[in-house]
Scaffold this motif. Structure first.
Motif, mmCIF file in Angstrom:
data_model
loop_
_atom_site.group_PDB
_atom_site.id
_atom_site.type_symbol
_atom_site.label_atom_id
_atom_site.label_comp_id
_atom_site.label_asym_id
_atom_site.label_seq_id
_atom_site.Cartn_x
_atom_site.Cartn_y
_atom_site.Cartn_z
ATOM 1 N N ALA A 33 -23.443 -13.058 59.544
ATOM 2 C CA ALA A 33 -22.901 -13.455 58.242
ATOM 3 C C ALA A 33 -21.380 -13.558 58.293
ATOM 4 C CB ALA A 33 -23.329 -12.457 57.165
ATOM 5 N N ARG A 34 -20.735 -12.601 58.967
ATOM 6 C CA ARG A 34 -19.273 -12.637 59.092
ATOM 7 C C ARG A 34 -18.837 -13.861 59.907
ATOM 8 N NH1 ARG A 34 -16.622 -7.530 61.432
ATOM 9 N NH2 ARG A 34 -17.738 -8.247 63.260
ATOM 10 N N TYR A 35 -19.555 -14.157 60.987
ATOM 11 C CA TYR A 35 -19.240 -15.324 61.815
ATOM 12 C C TYR A 35 -19.270 -16.608 60.979
ATOM 13 C CZ TYR A 35 -19.852 -19.060 65.231
ATOM 14 O OH TYR A 35 -19.723 -20.231 65.938
ATOM 15 N N PHE A 36 -20.351 -16.814 60.217
ATOM 16 C CA PHE A 36 -20.478 -18.034 59.413
ATOM 17 C C PHE A 36 -19.415 -18.093 58.317
ATOM 18 C CE2 PHE A 36 -24.359 -18.652 61.654
ATOM 19 C CZ PHE A 36 -24.614 -20.013 61.574
ATOM 20 N N SER A 37 -19.080 -16.958 57.750
ATOM 21 C CA SER A 37 -18.048 -16.912 56.715
ATOM 22 C C SER A 37 -16.681 -17.241 57.297
ATOM 23 C CB SER A 37 -18.023 -15.528 56.063
ATOM 24 O OG SER A 37 -16.988 -15.455 55.112
ATOM 25 N N THR A 38 -16.358 -16.629 58.415
ATOM 26 C CA THR A 38 -15.047 -16.821 59.040
ATOM 27 C C THR A 38 -14.894 -18.216 59.628
ATOM 28 O OG1 THR A 38 -14.970 -14.475 59.566
ATOM 29 C CG2 THR A 38 -13.482 -15.909 60.794
ATOM 30 N N LYS A 39 -15.871 -18.661 60.414
ATOM 31 C CA LYS A 39 -15.739 -19.940 61.116
ATOM 32 C C LYS A 39 -15.978 -21.150 60.218
ATOM 33 C CE LYS A 39 -17.033 -22.424 65.265
ATOM 34 N NZ LYS A 39 -15.793 -22.792 65.875
ATOM 35 N N TYR A 40 -16.963 -21.046 59.314
ATOM 36 C CA TYR A 40 -17.366 -22.215 58.532
ATOM 37 C C TYR A 40 -17.174 -22.077 57.015
ATOM 38 C CZ TYR A 40 -19.782 -23.468 62.879
ATOM 39 O OH TYR A 40 -20.083 -23.771 64.181
ATOM 40 N N LYS A 41 -16.728 -20.893 56.548
ATOM 41 C CA LYS A 41 -16.629 -20.647 55.094
ATOM 42 C C LYS A 41 -17.994 -20.896 54.437
ATOM 43 C CE LYS A 41 -12.168 -20.047 55.496
ATOM 44 N NZ LYS A 41 -12.008 -19.165 56.607
ATOM 45 N N HIS A 42 -19.040 -20.441 55.119
ATOM 46 C CA HIS A 42 -20.428 -20.677 54.706
ATOM 47 C C HIS A 42 -21.112 -19.337 54.453
ATOM 48 C CE1 HIS A 42 -24.359 -22.692 54.723
ATOM 49 N NE2 HIS A 42 -24.794 -21.694 55.468
ATOM 50 N N THR A 43 -21.934 -19.258 53.423
ATOM 51 C CA THR A 43 -22.680 -18.037 53.113
ATOM 52 C C THR A 43 -23.984 -18.013 53.902
ATOM 53 O OG1 THR A 43 -21.739 -17.965 50.894
ATOM 54 C CG2 THR A 43 -23.739 -16.680 51.275
ATOM 55 N N PHE A 44 -24.112 -17.009 54.739
ATOM 56 C CA PHE A 44 -25.305 -16.799 55.559
ATOM 57 C C PHE A 44 -26.325 -16.067 54.691
ATOM 58 C CE2 PHE A 44 -27.755 -14.447 58.797
ATOM 59 C CZ PHE A 44 -27.947 -15.422 59.761
ATOM 60 N N ALA A 45 -27.521 -16.615 54.560
ATOM 61 C CA ALA A 45 -28.557 -16.024 53.716
ATOM 62 C C ALA A 45 -29.870 -15.968 54.486
ATOM 63 C CB ALA A 45 -28.722 -16.843 52.441
ATOM 64 N N VAL A 46 -30.718 -15.010 54.124
ATOM 65 C CA VAL A 46 -32.009 -14.828 54.792
ATOM 66 C C VAL A 46 -33.141 -14.845 53.772
ATOM 67 C CG1 VAL A 46 -31.104 -13.557 56.775
ATOM 68 C CG2 VAL A 46 -31.794 -12.309 54.717
ATOM 69 N N ALA A 47 -34.317 -15.189 54.262
ATOM 70 C CA ALA A 47 -35.527 -15.178 53.441
ATOM 71 C C ALA A 47 -36.655 -14.567 54.264
ATOM 72 C CB ALA A 47 -35.903 -16.605 53.034
ATOM 73 N N PRO A 48 -37.666 -14.031 53.589
ATOM 74 C CA PRO A 48 -38.836 -13.537 54.334
ATOM 75 C C PRO A 48 -39.490 -14.690 55.096
ATOM 76 C CG PRO A 48 -38.972 -12.953 51.981
ATOM 77 C CD PRO A 48 -37.815 -13.882 52.149
ATOM 78 N N THR A 49 -40.141 -14.378 56.194
ATOM 79 C CA THR A 49 -40.759 -15.419 57.022
ATOM 80 C C THR A 49 -41.796 -16.227 56.251
ATOM 81 O OG1 THR A 49 -42.344 -13.800 57.873
ATOM 82 C CG2 THR A 49 -40.372 -14.220 59.200
ATOM 83 N N SER A 50 -42.420 -15.616 55.249
ATOM 84 C CA SER A 50 -43.433 -16.332 54.460
ATOM 85 C C SER A 50 -42.839 -17.521 53.712
ATOM 86 C CB SER A 50 -44.097 -15.379 53.462
ATOM 87 O OG SER A 50 -43.125 -14.850 52.569
ATOM 88 N N GLU A 51 -41.513 -17.493 53.493
ATOM 89 C CA GLU A 51 -40.853 -18.586 52.783
ATOM 90 C C GLU A 51 -40.216 -19.602 53.715
ATOM 91 O OE1 GLU A 51 -38.219 -17.259 49.712
ATOM 92 O OE2 GLU A 51 -39.607 -15.689 49.062
ATOM 93 N N ALA A 52 -40.298 -19.354 55.009
ATOM 94 C CA ALA A 52 -39.691 -20.261 55.985
ATOM 95 C C ALA A 52 -40.620 -20.441 57.182
ATOM 96 C CB ALA A 52 -38.331 -19.706 56.427
#
Length: 157
Positions: A33-52
């Motif tokens: 999450a920190r990597y995506f925020s720092t490098k891309y200004k993007h919010t890293f989010a997760v979902a349960p496997t049943s939704e993906a």
């Protein structure tokens, strides 16, 4: 997909509680999450496997067809991100393994699978042929990582 943002300032094991290395896996997830925020200004989010399930199947099909790898641990969460023309799917497994597929949409771009092992977990048997480099992280402690380049074509989910 009902994904929840991952905080890298308040690390939580929510969604990862069944893992024997839940704290370390939560730190690894927060590190992403920190990597995506720092490098891309993007919010890293997760979902349960049943939704993906499509994205999880896509990742596991790549592992099987490219290197005959079948994860022996249960997948807990999936994160799907698209930044700067790169489609990323991360899968967090109960054992403490995190797998990510980086797929540049542009022909000839980078396409690879990365593996990260949470601190405290053994190298899973299905990844015993890989050499793992070590890196320190304030959030996770020691991260061991490896990767391979994807050679085949795998239509995006």
């Amino acid at each position: 997909m009902n994904a929840k943002p991952v905080s890298f300032s308040e690390v939580t094991t929510e969604g990862l509680d069944s893992s024997p290395v839940a704290e370390a896996l939560a730190g690894l997830r927060a590190n992403e999450a920190r990597y995506f925020s720092t490098k891309y200004k993007h919010t890293f989010a997760v979902a349960p496997t049943s939704e993906a399930s499509e994205e999880l199947e896509w990742v596991e099909e790549i592992l099987r067809s490219e290197r005959d790898i079948v994860p022996t641990s249960r997948a807990l969460e999936v994160s799907v991100n698209e930044v700067e023309g790169i489609y990323w799917v991360h899968v967090f497994y109960e054992s403490g393994l995190a797998v990510n597929v980086l797929w540049t949409r542009e022909d000839g771009g980078k396409r690879a699978v990365g593996f990260k092992l949470s601190e405290g977990m053994d190298v899973p048997p299905e990844l015993s042929s890989f050499k793992f480099a070590r890196q320190r992280s304030k959030l996770e402690g020691e991260i061991r990582g490896s990767y391979f380049v994807i050679k085949g074509d795998h239509p995006l989910p």
